[in-house]
Design an enzyme around this catalytic site. Structure first.
Site, PDB file in Angstrom:
ATOM      1  N   TRP A  42     -33.778  93.056 -29.494  1.00  0.00           N
ATOM      2  CA  TRP A  42     -34.137  92.215 -30.637  1.00  0.00           C
ATOM      3  C   TRP A  42     -35.623  92.262 -30.922  1.00  0.00           C
ATOM      4  CZ3 TRP A  42     -30.700  91.603 -34.007  1.00  0.00           C
ATOM      5  CH2 TRP A  42     -29.361  91.458 -33.645  1.00  0.00           C
TER       6      TRP A  42
ATOM      7  N   ASP B 278     -38.907  84.147 -31.618  1.00  0.00           N
ATOM      8  CA  ASP B 278     -37.507  84.300 -32.004  1.00  0.00           C
ATOM      9  C   ASP B 278     -36.673  83.634 -30.906  1.00  0.00           C
ATOM     10  OD1 ASP B 278     -34.911  85.053 -32.541  1.00  0.00           O
ATOM     11  OD2 ASP B 278     -35.275  87.214 -32.500  1.00  0.00           O
TER      12      ASP B 278
ATOM     13  N   LYS C 151     -25.731  81.248 -32.744  1.00  0.00           N
ATOM     14  CA  LYS C 151     -25.590  81.322 -31.294  1.00  0.00           C
ATOM     15  C   LYS C 151     -25.477  79.933 -30.679  1.00  0.00           C
ATOM     16  CE  LYS C 151     -26.874  85.853 -31.752  1.00  0.00           C
ATOM     17  NZ  LYS C 151     -27.910  86.633 -32.414  1.00  0.00           N
TER      18      LYS C 151
HETATM   19  C1  LIG Z   1     -28.551  87.536 -33.001  1.00  0.00           C
HETATM   20  C2  LIG Z   1     -30.013  87.671 -32.884  1.00  0.00           C
HETATM   21  C3  LIG Z   1     -30.802  88.070 -33.960  1.00  0.00           C
HETATM   22  C4  LIG Z   1     -30.223  88.464 -35.298  1.00  0.00           C
HETATM   23  O1  LIG Z   1     -29.691  87.373 -35.943  1.00  0.00           O
HETATM   24  P1  LIG Z   1     -28.999  87.540 -37.389  1.00  0.00           P
HETATM   25  O2  LIG Z   1     -28.766  86.105 -37.726  1.00  0.00           O
HETATM   26  O3  LIG Z   1     -27.755  88.323 -37.183  1.00  0.00           O
HETATM   27  O4  LIG Z   1     -29.942  88.189 -38.294  1.00  0.00           O
HETATM   28  C5  LIG Z   1     -32.164  88.138 -33.777  1.00  0.00           C
HETATM   29  N1  LIG Z   1     -32.717  87.838 -32.605  1.00  0.00           N
HETATM   30  C6  LIG Z   1     -31.987  87.477 -31.527  1.00  0.00           C
HETATM   31  C7  LIG Z   1     -32.669  87.151 -30.240  1.00  0.00           C
HETATM   32  C8  LIG Z   1     -30.607  87.385 -31.639  1.00  0.00           C
HETATM   33  O5  LIG Z   1     -29.883  87.001 -30.583  1.00  0.00           O
END
Ligand SMILES: *Cc1c(COP(=O)(O)O)cnc(C)c1O
Length: 361
Positions: free
Chosen positions: A102, A172, A196
């Site tokens: 990511w 993030d 998540k």
């Molecule tokens: C799932 C995830 C993303 C991407 O998220 P989207 O909502 O699908 O764009 C980015 N960073 C991390 C750490 C993730 O787990």
């Protein structure tokens, strides 16, 4: 009705009470004669839902007054672009820790805007390790310092965050949002895809320190500018109403469990059970991630060979545990154990792991 233990990485398991409440009021929202998703987003019903969802984020993190909560479309992925566009700008510079799949994506997008200095590059160690936060160097001239708190695919999680001084810390937190207490005042901006820990897919949650809004350039297209969304409380355009409605329900459920302190305790309990099962059968299960940075949200593990891994995933499914296959890019197994995964689910998996090792070891 039978619900199984869902170990998917995202979208993923959500609290049953939140889903049941939504189902009960889905057709006729509070006597309005229509569903919430059929109503104007400018009406009284939706306005309450929207503001309450923002408030519950504020309450959970005990947000200081100088932070704004935003709900935006485009998932966390759009934030890979919005963060550098708004905070750095063309010709600017930022720091980034490269810790897995990511952060690689965040890195790639930020490089399209400006210069990205890697404050840490985990590629030599195949992203199975993290440095000590005390060893991270912050560039004085960086527009911000970007981290990925939990690498959902690699199963690596920062146990703590550095103090980056005057350089805003951007994080993030998609896969460990609201799963532990954090000192918000350390951060300039936090973002997370909702799907998540916080709700269904279709929205990202952004927490931004207000002084950073001044950095958004006038020439950015409206939607791409934080300065557009913040003064309108994310109602500049039609917000993703259904995800926001479910975020509110999911986070209110968490609040009723005891908030972030309870989330942290449940995460510890689940992780101890599953990593414990690995340790108990250490000649059968192995965790590729260095001990000091193993994720409490996405627990990755290997079995002695791929055939056994396939068998493990299939037999677990037959026992009511789904989603245990590792990400296609890395293979192996992965148990994603977000807030809504009951500790009983982790216990069931740990028991299954012990039985499977006994039968196949
Ligand atoms: C799932 C995830 C993303 C991407 O998220 P989207 O909502 O699908 O764009 C980015 N960073 C991390 C750490 C993730 O787990």
């Amino acid at each position: 009705m039978s619900r199984i233990f869902n170990f998917s990485a995202g979208p993923c398991t959500l609290p049953l009470p939140a889903i049941e409440e939504a189902a009960a009021e889905f057709v006729d929202y509070q006597g309005a004669g229509m569903s919430l998703i059929e109503m104007s987003h400018r009406g009284k019903h939706y306005d309450e839902v929207h503001m309450e969802a923002m408030d519950v984020v504020r309450r959970l993190y005990n947000l200081p007054d100088n932070y704004k909560v935003l709900f935006l479309g485009g998932g966390a992925t759009l934030q890979f672009a919005m963060v550098p566009m708004n905070l750095m700008g063309p010709g600017g510079k930022c720091d980034l820790t490269l810790t897995g799949a990511w952060s690689k994506k965040a890195y790639a997008d930020a490089q399209k805007i400006g210069f990205v200095n890697l404050a840490y590059d985990g590629s030599d160690e195949k992203f199975m390790n993290l440095p000590n936060i005390a060893d991270l160097q912050v560039s004085e001239d960086a527009a911000y310092f970007h981290m990925t708190s939990n690498e959902t695919i690699g199963g690596v999680q920062w146990p703590e965050f550095p103090d980056t001084g005057d350089v805003p810390l951007v994080c993030d937190m998609s896969s460990d949002f609201v799963s532990r207490r954090v000192d918000i005042s350390k951060f300039g901006l936090i973002y997370a895809g909702a799907q998540k820990n916080a709700g269904p897919a279709g929205a990202a949650i952004v927490i931004i320190r207000e002084d950073l809004l001044e950095r958004s350039r006038q020439d950015l297209p409206a939607y791409l500018s934080y300065a557009t969304h913040a003064p309108k409380d994310s109602m500049y355009n039609t917000p993703p109403v259904f995800p926001i409605y479910m975020i509110g329900k999911t986070l209110k459920w968490l609040e009723a469990q005891g908030g972030l302190e309870a989330a942290e305790k449940m995460a510890d309990d689940r992780a101890n059970l599953i990593y414990g099962a690995m340790r108990d059968d250490a000649d059968f299960y192995s965790c590729p991630v260095n001990e000091n940075c193993r994720s409490k949200m996405n627990i990755v593990f290997r079995l002695p060979n791929e055939d056994l891994e396939k068998k493990f995933v299939a037999e677990a499914l037959a026992e009511g545990m789904s989603g245990l296959k590792g990400h296609r890019s890395v293979g192996g197994c992965r148990a994603s154990v977000y807030n809504a995964m009951p500790v009983a689910g982790a216990q069931a998996l740990a028991d299954f792991m012990a039985a499977f090792a006994k039968a196949n070891g």
